[in-house]
Design a protein around this motif. Structure first.
Motif, PDB file in Angstrom:
ATOM      1  N   CYS A 247       0.783  -1.232  -0.040  1.00 40.45           N
ATOM      2  CA  CYS A 247       0.200  -0.145  -0.070  1.00 40.45           C
ATOM      3  C   CYS A 247       0.950   1.219  -0.009  1.00 40.45           C
ATOM      4  N   ASN A 248       2.149   1.040   0.097  1.00 44.00           N
ATOM      5  CA  ASN A 248       3.110   2.203   0.168  1.00 44.00           C
ATOM      6  C   ASN A 248       2.811   3.238   1.328  1.00 44.00           C
ATOM      7  N   ILE A 249       2.751   2.611   2.283  1.00 47.27           N
ATOM      8  CA  ILE A 249       2.414   3.561   3.459  1.00 47.27           C
ATOM      9  C   ILE A 249       3.570   3.497   4.586  1.00 47.27           C
ATOM     10  N   LEU A 250       3.448   4.016   5.780  1.00 47.36           N
ATOM     11  CA  LEU A 250       4.346   3.926   6.798  1.00 47.36           C
ATOM     12  C   LEU A 250       4.151   2.572   7.586  1.00 47.36           C
ATOM     13  N   LYS A 251       5.117   2.170   8.171  1.00 45.82           N
ATOM     14  CA  LYS A 251       5.111   0.851   9.066  1.00 45.82           C
ATOM     15  C   LYS A 251       4.040   1.124  10.095  1.00 45.82           C
ATOM     16  N   LYS A 252       3.965   2.034  10.675  1.00 49.93           N
ATOM     17  CA  LYS A 252       3.160   2.324  11.798  1.00 49.93           C
ATOM     18  C   LYS A 252       1.605   2.503  11.391  1.00 49.93           C
ATOM     19  N   GLN A 253       1.282   2.955   9.968  1.00 46.26           N
ATOM     20  CA  GLN A 253       0.155   3.060   9.410  1.00 46.26           C
ATOM     21  C   GLN A 253      -0.432   1.619   9.047  1.00 46.26           C
ATOM     22  N   ALA A 254       0.616   0.899   8.566  1.00 45.58           N
ATOM     23  CA  ALA A 254       0.376  -0.528   8.039  1.00 45.58           C
ATOM     24  C   ALA A 254       0.077  -1.464   9.274  1.00 45.58           C
ATOM     25  N   GLU A 255       0.503  -1.359  10.450  1.00 49.40           N
ATOM     26  CA  GLU A 255       0.273  -2.146  11.560  1.00 49.40           C
ATOM     27  C   GLU A 255      -1.248  -1.611  12.210  1.00 49.40           C
ATOM     28  N   SER A 256      -1.529  -0.301  12.117  1.00 48.94           N
ATOM     29  CA  SER A 256      -2.711  -0.085  12.612  1.00 48.94           C
ATOM     30  C   SER A 256      -3.800  -0.450  11.622  1.00 48.94           C
ATOM     31  N   LEU A 257      -3.678  -0.270  10.232  1.00 49.28           N
ATOM     32  CA  LEU A 257      -4.609  -1.191   9.353  1.00 49.28           C
ATOM     33  C   LEU A 257      -4.945  -2.499   9.444  1.00 49.28           C
ATOM     34  N   LYS A 258      -3.549  -3.026  10.133  1.00 49.98           N
ATOM     35  CA  LYS A 258      -3.821  -4.705  10.018  1.00 49.98           C
ATOM     36  C   LYS A 258      -4.743  -5.051  11.280  1.00 49.98           C
ATOM     37  N   VAL A 259      -4.547  -4.197  12.410  1.00 51.21           N
ATOM     38  CA  VAL A 259      -5.309  -4.503  13.568  1.00 51.21           C
ATOM     39  C   VAL A 259      -6.771  -4.100  13.417  1.00 51.21           C
ATOM     40  N   LYS A 260      -6.979  -2.819  13.120  1.00 51.40           N
ATOM     41  CA  LYS A 260      -8.287  -2.227  12.942  1.00 51.40           C
ATOM     42  C   LYS A 260      -9.283  -2.700  11.748  1.00 51.40           C
ATOM     43  N   PHE A 261      -8.754  -2.701  10.485  1.00 48.29           N
ATOM     44  CA  PHE A 261      -9.584  -3.227   9.513  1.00 48.29           C
ATOM     45  C   PHE A 261      -9.162  -4.550   8.808  1.00 48.29           C
ATOM     46  N   GLY A 262      -8.057  -5.137   9.318  1.00 45.76           N
ATOM     47  CA  GLY A 262      -7.670  -6.062   8.533  1.00 45.76           C
ATOM     48  C   GLY A 262      -8.381  -7.518   8.691  1.00 45.76           C
ATOM     49  N   SER A 263      -8.518  -8.507   7.745  1.00 46.04           N
ATOM     50  CA  SER A 263      -9.286  -9.756   7.650  1.00 46.04           C
ATOM     51  C   SER A 263      -8.559 -10.611   6.984  1.00 46.04           C
ATOM     52  N   CYS A 264      -8.653 -11.915   7.506  1.00 53.28           N
ATOM     53  CA  CYS A 264      -7.774 -12.984   6.651  1.00 53.28           C
ATOM     54  C   CYS A 264      -8.694 -13.624   5.495  1.00 53.28           C
ATOM     55  N   LEU A 265      -9.942 -13.162   5.406  1.00 52.75           N
ATOM     56  CA  LEU A 265     -10.707 -13.806   4.364  1.00 52.75           C
ATOM     57  C   LEU A 265     -11.283 -12.639   3.377  1.00 52.75           C
ATOM     58  N   VAL A 266     -10.799 -12.794   2.321  1.00 53.43           N
ATOM     59  CA  VAL A 266     -11.264 -11.653   1.136  1.00 53.43           C
ATOM     60  C   VAL A 266     -12.797 -11.673   0.929  1.00 53.43           C
ATOM     61  N   GLN A 267     -13.436 -12.821   1.144  1.00 52.40           N
ATOM     62  CA  GLN A 267     -14.719 -12.900   0.820  1.00 52.40           C
ATOM     63  C   GLN A 267     -15.600 -12.276   2.186  1.00 52.40           C
TER      64      GLN A 267
END
Length: 469
Positions: A247-267
């Motif tokens: 996503c070409n973003i900062l590591k801190k932003q990437a960690e926040s996205l993973k925790v708050k909005f991430g999902s292991c299932l695309v569907q």
């Protein structure tokens, strides 16, 4: 021993956490103080910079000590990293002739002899787990301890865990530079299992998978015994780095996205949901589709879980996991990771949190009842159990010395187990013998006399009557 305070130090790739605890009245662990700081100087569970790691340790320990209002000078430390290896071993000892039964010292001698096993250069044994005891070539069931069994030889199969000596030294230096003493080093999956598993899980068969920041740790239990351990070099940080680059973003932003909005299932996510990331300085905000984020997370998480599945199958216990797989660690908080794990491994999966063994009167109970703190709380539990075991050994030794065992008087301790002799007559003047009374014979003497009379009578009759031709 009563209310002894134990300190666990989790030196992780993303965080260093210190836990001060003791045994609660209900048998669980009560956390008195807790401190956490960002980990510096650690990569993939291995200390790289002693100075930076020591500084992080000092901060976490100081915070925990202030909250618990105690002085901390010794800690139980968790260890992980790709340098951790495991291997099977077999040993045997002869039982001394003066040991009527196999004693605990014989078992201890057998285990201690495993430390003389030839290892690869630079390796050191950190754990030895007995798998099966064998007495005079006959295997004992798990329910039977070799102590108290009659035998001339004692054998056993072992599961040994080794670590790189240099990496152990780096941990020791970092802890010492922080002004602390290491009470013991514990493999992190062993500690985590203490916090999220119970006896029924271990008996039924379970794979405990701790997905941390730098490593994914695996510990497999069956019939109440740890059977397999492995440390994989991929974990949560790899997912974060993939999001950062994708996503070409900062590591801190990437960690926040993973925790708050991430999902292991695309569907499991919507096609049109969009996340807006603030731009750096005067740059315009960056928009990222949630589905794109899920695709990145799914790819890396799938890779990690496929390696976990391969490790479980390689252990030979994949068909014996009645209790399935227990996921814990910071990576277990990913949304839908349970479902993805079941899809890949075809094994029932649950998320393991340390609240099963955590007393509700612990400080910050709600915050600590989280998968990411399983290792730290498990270290406290491990330390408590080791301390209690040492105390019981001391009590047992004292009990043996006083003729008592397990709180009960040993009624045989002062008895002479040799056959009793006939009591000697009292040193008094003998009573006058009555006329015509013969000396009383023992049963043995009477039996011999009757036998002699019978045989003598038979031959006398035979010769008096004569033998017919």
């Amino acid at each position: 021993m009563e209310n002894e305070i134990i300190v666990g130090l989790d030196i992780g790739t993303t965080k260093i956490a210190c836990f001060v605890g003791m045994r609660a009245e209900n048998g669980k662990v009560k956390i008195l103080g807790f401190g956490k700081t960002d980990s510096k100087g650690v990569e993939h569970g291995v200390v790289k910079s002693v100075t930076d790691t020591a500084e992080s340790i000092r901060r976490a320990v100081s915070e925990a000590a202030d909250q618990a209002d105690v002085d901390i000078d010794e800690v139980w430390v968790g260890i992980a990293g790709q340098h951790i290896k495991s291997r099977p071993s077999h040993g045997s000892v002869m039982i001394p002739a003066d040991h009527r039964l196999i004693e605990q010292e014989d078992v201890d001698r057998l285990i201690n002899e495993q430390y003389n096993t030839m290892l690869e250069p630079g390796e050191e044994i950190i754990h030895i787990f007995p798998q099966q005891y064998i007495v005079d070539r006959e295997s004992l069931s798990r329910e039977i301890s070799p102590v108290g069994v009659v035998g001339k030889t004692l054998e056993a199969d072992f599961h040994m865990v080794t670590a790189n000596v240099q990496n152990l030294q780096y941990i020791k230096y970092a802890v010492q530079d922080a002004g602390l003493h290491i009470k013991g080093v514990v493999l992190e999956p062993v500690a985590s299992a203490k916090a999220v598993l119970d006896d029924s899980d271990r008996d039924a068969g379970v794979a405990m998978v701790d997905i941390g920041g730098g490593t994914t740790d695996i510990a497999i239990f069956h019939d109440g015994i740890i059977r397999h351990t492995e440390v994989l070099p991929l974990a949560g940080n790899a997912i974060t780095n993939d999001i950062r680059e994708g996503c070409n973003i900062l590591k801190k932003q990437a960690e926040s996205l993973k925790v708050k909005f991430g999902s292991c299932l695309v569907q499991a996510v919507s096609e049109n949901d969009v996340i807006s990331i603030p731009g750096i300085r005067s740059q315009a905000p960056r928009e990222i589709y949630v589905k794109t984020l899920a695709g990145i997370i799914n790819a890396r998480t799938r890779m990690i879980l496929e390696q976990v599945d391969y490790s479980i199958k390689l252990s030979g216990f994949h068909k014996k996991l009645i209790a399935g797989i227990t996921l814990t660690g910071g990576g277990a908080q990913l949304k839908n990771i349970k479902e993805l794990c079941e899809l890949i491994t075809t094994t029932d999966t649950r998320i393991g949190v340390p609240n099963e063994h955590l007393s509700t009167d612990s400080v910050s109970y709600t915050d600590l009842a989280h998968p990411m703190y399983a290792t730290g709380i498990g270290l406290v539990l491990y330390g408590i159990e080791q301390s209690e075991a040492e105390h019981e050994d001391v009590v047992e030794e004292k009990a043996k010395a006083t003729g008592q065992s397990n709180g009960k008087i040993d009624i045989f301790a002062s008895m002479d187990m040799e056959p009793a002799e006939e009591p000697s007559p009292k040193a008094e003047e003998p009573a006058p013998e009555k006329p015509g009374k013969k000396e009383k014979k023992s049963k043995k003497d009477k039996g011999s006399e009757n036998f002699e009379k019978t045989i003598g009578g038979f031959f006398k009759k035979l010769f008096d009557e004569g033998i017919d031709d």
